[in-house]
Write a protein that holds these residues in place. Structure first.
Motif: not given
Length: 334
Positions: A55-61, A308-312
């Motif tokens: 979620l951190t990666s998804f929201f660009g945090y 199942s899908s971590l940050g970039s």
């Protein structure tokens, strides 16, 4: 900032780190939990931290947001006795609290969208009440000394003093490796200053800079970190990163969270907006002598895992396939 001010700031944070550590007794209870227990297990906690990474990666945090959220989560779980079904509300509350501290207001994700994208079955009101509980129990005052605090200071000190400008010390890589370590509850027991120094020395071993190795040794002497303690956590860090990079470890899907935009998922997520208000959240602290019925019964939820899908940044060149453990140990004691 000159070298003197950097070292002074380092010392001040070192003296403060003890106030932001999770309770060891609480962490031990989490690690001792087994499948079927009505309490949080280490596996459950680790999966939820991976969700926070996604979620951190998804929201660009920022990394700072993620690390602060994990710190709040671990401290709360080590203090309060809650059931697994309530963990999503607690973890998302910690993420939202951390984001409000570290991110610009214009970059904050609206609370309802945070809940919707996280596929959580509770309301904005539930999240708000949980944030108040977490803030009260942790006496949260918008700051915490974490491993990232030290990692950033160490990096600045190393670059300030290093005369070997040909060698590059990547803070981005160090931050990604810190995230991987924080996905395992065992590293929550490490002092932030020691965990950060272990990561720094791991990277110094990779770039083979004798100049920076001496700087790391000076930092260790300045903070009076024992050789045995540093060696213990350095070996654990090397083992963690090696395991993480191994073929046996499930790799993150770099198309992370693409399911969010599917039509079916959008319809399911949209329905979460109509979740009715839930009863007031009661509270209870950890007490290993308490019955299972004394657990905090905060709300009823049925969230799915995002882990199942971590940050970039959860892979690639930041995690080399083969870490030379024997050479690592020899280099640390060179």
């Amino acid at each position: 900032m000159d070298a003197f001010k950097l070292m002074k700031e380092l010392r001040l944070n070192y003296e403060q780190e003890v106030y932001y550590l999770p309770k060891e007794t609480g962490l031990a209870l989490i690690e001792s939990a087994v499948e079927g227990d009505r309490r949080i297990s280490a596996k459950c906690r680790d999966a939820k931290v991976e969700d926070l990474w996604s979620l951190t990666s998804f929201f660009g945090y920022s990394t700072q947001t993620f690390v602060l959220a994990v710190n709040l989560l671990d401290r709360f779980l080590a203090m309060m006795r809650i059931q697994p079904k309530h963990l999503s509300c607690v973890s998302l509350s910690c993420l939202h609290m951390a984001a409000k501290v570290t991110e610009e207001e214009c970059d904050l994700t609206p609370t309802d969208e945070l809940i919707r994208i996280g596929q959580c079955r509770f309301t904005v009101s539930d999240l708000s009440r949980m944030e108040k509980i977490v803030a009260e129990k942790l006496d949260f005052k918008a700051k915490a000394v974490t491993a990232l605090t030290f990692l950033q200071l160490y990096h600045r000190i190393a670059l300030w003093h290093s005369s070997d400008r040909k060698q590059t010390l990547s803070l981005e890589k160090l931050e990604a490796q810190l995230k991987a370590c924080l996905c395992r509850i065992s590293f929550s027991k490490a002092k932030p200053s020691v965990l950060a120094l272990s990561l720094l020395r791991q990277e110094i071993e990779a770039i083979r800079s004798q100049d920076m190795l001496e700087i790391a040794c000076q930092i260790q002497r300045h903070l009076k970190i024992a050789d045995g303690e540093l060696r213990q956590w350095s070996e654990r860090v090397a083992r963690c990163l090696s395991d993480y990079a191994s073929p046996e470890c499930s790799k993150p899907d770099h198309r992370k969270l693409q399911w969010v935009v599917s039509r079916r998922t959008a319809q399911n997520l949209h329905s979460h907006r109509s979740v009715p208000e839930l009863p007031t959240i009661p509270e209870a602290c950890w007490d290993e002598n308490d019955s299972e019925d004394s657990c905090v019964d905060m709300l009823s939820s049925g969230e799915e895992s995002l882990s199942s899908s971590l940050g970039s940044d959860a892979g690639g060149t930041f995690f080399p396939m083969h870490l030379r453990r024997q050479e690592h140990r020899q280099y640390l004691h060179a």
